[in-house]
Design an enzyme around this catalytic site. Structure first.
Site, PDB file in Angstrom:
ATOM      1  N   LYS A  22      -4.108  13.890  -1.462  1.00 38.82           N
ATOM      2  CA  LYS A  22      -2.687  13.540  -1.686  1.00 38.82           C
ATOM      3  C   LYS A  22      -2.534  12.648  -2.920  1.00 38.82           C
ATOM      4  CE  LYS A  22      -0.774  10.003   0.685  1.00 38.82           C
ATOM      5  NZ  LYS A  22      -0.071   8.969  -0.091  1.00 38.82           N
ATOM      6  N   ASN A  23      -3.381  11.636  -3.014  1.00 32.13           N
ATOM      7  CA  ASN A  23      -3.196  10.646  -4.079  1.00 32.13           C
ATOM      8  C   ASN A  23      -3.690  11.108  -5.444  1.00 32.13           C
ATOM      9  OD1 ASN A  23      -1.984   9.124  -2.179  1.00 32.13           O
ATOM     10  ND2 ASN A  23      -3.670   7.680  -1.901  1.00 32.13           N
ATOM     11  N   CYS A 115       7.521  -1.496   0.837  1.00 36.15           N
ATOM     12  CA  CYS A 115       7.340  -0.707   2.061  1.00 36.15           C
ATOM     13  C   CYS A 115       6.663  -1.648   3.068  1.00 36.15           C
ATOM     14  CB  CYS A 115       6.485   0.519   1.790  1.00 36.15           C
ATOM     15  SG  CYS A 115       4.817   0.102   1.294  1.00 36.15           S
ATOM     16  N   ARG A 120       4.955  -4.044  -3.297  1.00 33.90           N
ATOM     17  CA  ARG A 120       4.705  -2.891  -4.186  1.00 33.90           C
ATOM     18  C   ARG A 120       5.408  -3.057  -5.535  1.00 33.90           C
ATOM     19  NH1 ARG A 120       2.822   1.159  -0.788  1.00 33.90           N
ATOM     20  NH2 ARG A 120       1.670   1.896  -2.575  1.00 33.90           N
ATOM     21  N   ASP A 306      -7.157   2.064   2.142  1.00 36.04           N
ATOM     22  CA  ASP A 306      -6.546   3.167   2.903  1.00 36.04           C
ATOM     23  C   ASP A 306      -7.388   3.575   4.105  1.00 36.04           C
ATOM     24  OD1 ASP A 306      -5.164   4.914   0.000  1.00 36.04           O
ATOM     25  OD2 ASP A 306      -4.564   3.100   1.081  1.00 36.04           O
ATOM     26  N   ARG A 398       3.142  12.734   6.253  1.00 42.70           N
ATOM     27  CA  ARG A 398       3.206  12.462   4.808  1.00 42.70           C
ATOM     28  C   ARG A 398       1.847  12.666   4.159  1.00 42.70           C
ATOM     29  NH1 ARG A 398       4.470   6.888   3.373  1.00 42.70           N
ATOM     30  NH2 ARG A 398       3.872   7.808   1.416  1.00 42.70           N
TER      31      ARG A 398
HETATM   32  C1  EPZ Z   1      -2.126   3.855  -4.661  1.00 43.61           C
HETATM   33  O1  EPZ Z   1      -0.934   3.110  -4.554  1.00 43.61           O
HETATM   34  C2  EPZ Z   1      -2.172   4.762  -3.437  1.00 43.61           C
HETATM   35  N1  EPZ Z   1      -0.991   5.632  -3.416  1.00 43.61           N
HETATM   36  C3  EPZ Z   1      -2.207   3.912  -2.162  1.00 43.61           C
HETATM   37  O2  EPZ Z   1      -2.357   4.801  -1.066  1.00 43.61           O
HETATM   38  C4  EPZ Z   1      -3.424   2.997  -2.223  1.00 43.61           C
HETATM   39  O3  EPZ Z   1      -3.443   2.166  -1.081  1.00 43.61           O
HETATM   40  C5  EPZ Z   1      -3.354   2.130  -3.492  1.00 43.61           C
HETATM   41  O4  EPZ Z   1      -3.274   2.986  -4.654  1.00 43.61           O
HETATM   42  C6  EPZ Z   1      -4.573   1.228  -3.647  1.00 43.61           C
HETATM   43  O5  EPZ Z   1      -5.732   2.014  -3.645  1.00 43.61           O
HETATM   44  C7  EPZ Z   1      -0.947   6.707  -4.240  1.00 43.61           C
HETATM   45  O6  EPZ Z   1      -1.852   6.953  -5.021  1.00 43.61           O
HETATM   46  C8  EPZ Z   1       0.259   7.591  -4.107  1.00 43.61           C
HETATM   47  P1  EPZ Z   1      -1.763  -0.115  -6.677  1.00 43.61           P
HETATM   48  P2  EPZ Z   1      -0.441   2.211  -5.825  1.00 43.61           P
HETATM   49  O7  EPZ Z   1      -0.796  -0.119  -7.802  1.00 43.61           O
HETATM   50  O8  EPZ Z   1      -0.917   2.799  -7.071  1.00 43.61           O
HETATM   51  C9  EPZ Z   1      -0.475  -4.632  -6.929  1.00 43.61           C
HETATM   52  C10 EPZ Z   1      -1.856   5.763   1.017  1.00 43.61           C
HETATM   53  O9  EPZ Z   1      -1.935   5.310   2.174  1.00 43.61           O
HETATM   54  N2  EPZ Z   1       0.351  -4.198  -8.064  1.00 43.61           N
HETATM   55  O10 EPZ Z   1      -3.181   0.253  -6.943  1.00 43.61           O
HETATM   56  O11 EPZ Z   1       1.008   1.971  -5.643  1.00 43.61           O
HETATM   57  C11 EPZ Z   1       0.022  -4.063  -5.606  1.00 43.61           C
HETATM   58  O12 EPZ Z   1       1.045  -4.889  -5.065  1.00 43.61           O
HETATM   59  C12 EPZ Z   1      -1.309   4.879  -0.086  1.00 43.61           C
HETATM   60  O13 EPZ Z   1      -2.202   6.909   0.660  1.00 43.61           O
HETATM   61  C13 EPZ Z   1       0.982  -5.159  -8.856  1.00 43.61           C
HETATM   62  O14 EPZ Z   1       0.867  -6.358  -8.601  1.00 43.61           O
HETATM   63  O15 EPZ Z   1      -1.219   0.847  -5.530  1.00 43.61           O
HETATM   64  C14 EPZ Z   1      -1.224  -4.074  -4.765  1.00 43.61           C
HETATM   65  O16 EPZ Z   1      -1.403  -5.371  -4.236  1.00 43.61           O
HETATM   66  C15 EPZ Z   1      -0.873   3.506   0.424  1.00 43.61           C
HETATM   67  N3  EPZ Z   1       1.746  -4.745  -9.898  1.00 43.61           N
HETATM   68  C16 EPZ Z   1      -2.339  -3.791  -5.777  1.00 43.61           C
HETATM   69  O17 EPZ Z   1      -1.791  -4.091  -7.061  1.00 43.61           O
HETATM   70  C17 EPZ Z   1       1.893  -3.419 -10.218  1.00 43.61           C
HETATM   71  O18 EPZ Z   1       2.583  -3.100 -11.210  1.00 43.61           O
HETATM   72  C18 EPZ Z   1      -2.831  -2.358  -5.801  1.00 43.61           C
HETATM   73  O19 EPZ Z   1      -1.691  -1.521  -5.930  1.00 43.61           O
HETATM   74  C19 EPZ Z   1       1.251  -2.450  -9.412  1.00 43.61           C
HETATM   75  C20 EPZ Z   1       0.482  -2.866  -8.349  1.00 43.61           C
END
Ligand code: EPZ
Length: 420
Positions: A22-23, A115, A120, A306, A398
């Site tokens: 998915k990701n 969420c 996020r 995850d 999802r």
């Molecule tokens: C991706 O989300 C995945 N989703 C998530 O999977 C996964 O948990 C996550 O990466 C971490 O591995 C998809 O790929 C669709 P991040 P993403 O930006 O990219 C902080 C699932 O269950 N952050 O890597 O949105 C954020 O708050 C989902 O399949 C900032 O501070 O996650 C978090 O603490 C859930 N500023 C950390 O970084 C930003 O601009 C990692 O988030 C962006 C993120």
């Protein structure tokens, strides 16, 4: 809203086919916006998030056609703005922003919002766009980015919790059509980012270093259509591996890639679970008594956030004390209260959950809250004595293709109750 009725304590046996990730497929579908030529993506999982991304691309003006487990996308002409409601509903849709900015030099999407697992933020995405020369403005719930020209730049995209997966994806996609060279430091190293980079390179992009903390993108004038097969879903594979261990069964994860699961397989081995690799995939079997393990979620190649909830479900069955620490998201323990309803003994101490495992779980009605927490409840229900009803399973649909069908194939007594 549908729910699952699970009659527990049935060991899972057999083979399960692992679907496309998915990701990986969400940003890869968005990347098709970068060219006017057709792209064909294969091994696309049949998930509501994927269908939703198809709706967003269609809304943006692309032609999207799902054919079996492939999708054909052609974005001859596209709009630069995403529909407020569509984009708000699925956080992963933020990754249309990079391609829109790259192709049209302008993009407007609704702020994805938070969420249940955390705020996020997207500050790092916007920092990357600004580094490429885009003007970024947030107003009326939309984020706008525009630029006369996108110019390659060096940037650091690490945040308070380390790299950002979709932030790296977004900036990488925009940079493919920027003038000059972009270097992203503290880039996310997840396999899904590597898969996106290989699709972009198949489209004519020039990306090197994907999978390492430093990714270099040399901008090109335009990209062309390409075909691509998505990598298998390592999180789905981990979920079935843990379900096999939790039910004292033996399951072969057909098509799973062990090189994407090193941290998870390592922890399962420490927990006393048998792991065997073969050409067919990975066979997981319970080897007698489970042992407690401590987990800290980290950016790849550390233990994936995850899989945290699913591992916690396993540790509730394991005699002893396990400490599970969540370092990526600020509130990813929604499953704790529901696992407690099944008889688990878990105490939250700040970013850690202290799991005192070993007492058998007993079935009860529980509520799904987010994708992975729901998977943890299904695993717990499969292991529990008696019947567990998991409500609001739309969360699961999802991210898990036909999970009840796949589990039934493994011998689970699970049925979907469709609520009219
Ligand atoms: C991706 O989300 C995945 N989703 C998530 O999977 C996964 O948990 C996550 O990466 C971490 O591995 C998809 O790929 C669709 P991040 P993403 O930006 O990219 C902080 C699932 O269950 N952050 O890597 O949105 C954020 O708050 C989902 O399949 C900032 O501070 O996650 C978090 O603490 C859930 N500023 C950390 O970084 C930003 O601009 C990692 O988030 C962006 C993120």
């Amino acid at each position: 809203m549908d729910s699952f009725l699970i009659k527990g304590s049935v060991p899972l046996h057999g083979e399960v086919a692992i679907s496309g990730a998915k990701n990986a497929v969400l940003p890869i579908m968005a990347a098709a916006l970068l060219t006017a030529e057709p792209c064909v993506i294969r091994r696309v999982p049949n998930l509501s998030d994927v269908k939703f991304m198809g709706q967003i691309l269609t809304w943006l003006g692309a032609q999207v056609r799902f054919e079996g487990d492939s999708v054909r996308i052609q974005a001859r002409k596209i709009k630069g703005a995403g529909d407020y409601d569509l984009i708000r509903k699925m956080r992963g849709s933020i990754c249309v922003m990079g391609p829109l900015l790259g192709r049209l030099k302008k993009a407007a999407v609704s702020l994805p919002g938070g969420c249940v697992i955390g705020a996020r933020p997207i500050n790092l995405h916007l920092k990357g766009f600004a580094a490429l020369g885009a003007k970024v403005v947030i107003e009326n719930g939309y984020v706008h980015a525009s630029a006369k020209r996108l110019v390659g730049a060096a940037m650091f995209l690490g945040g308070r919790a380390g790299p950002t997966v979709l932030g790296t994806a977004n900036v990488m996609m925009a940079a493919t059509l920027a003038e000059g060279v972009t270097v992203i430091e503290s880039a996310a190293c997840e396999p899904e980012v590597v898969d996106l980079a290989s699709f972009l390179n198949a489209m004519g992009a020039q990306i090197s270093g994907a999978g390492s903390p430093t990714v270099t993108i040399t901008g090109v004038k335009e990209l062309h259509g390409a075909e691509h097969e998505v990598i298998p879903d390592r999180i789905e594979a981990a979920t079935y591996a843990i379900a096999a261990a939790a039910t004292n069964g033996e399951v072969t994860l057909r098509g799973a890639r062990a090189d994407h699961l090193r941290a998870v397989l390592d922890k399962l081995k420490d927990a006393g679970v048998g792991i065997e690799r073969s050409s067919a995939g990975i066979t997981v079997r319970r080897n007698g008594r489970l042992k407690p393990v401590d987990i800290t979620t980290l950016p790849y190649s550390g233990f994936p956030t995850d899989v945290q909830a699913q591992m916690m479900a396993l540790m509730t069955l394991t005699p002893g004390i396990s400490i599970i620490t969540e370092r990526i998201f600020e509130s990813r323990f929604m499953h704790v209260s529901e696992l407690t309803r099944l008889g688990a003994d878990i105490e939250i101490e700040g970013p850690s959950a202290i799991v005192k495992g070993g007492k058998p779980l007993s079935g009860a009605p529980v509520m799904a809250s987010d994708l992975r927490a729901s998977a943890a409840l299904v695993i717990a229900g499969l292991a529990a004595r008696g019947t567990t009803q998991v409500n609001r399973v739309y969360h699961i649909d999802r991210g898990y293709e036909n999970i009840d069908g796949k589990l039934r194939q493994l011998g689970a007594r699970i049925e979907r109750i469709e609520e009219s």
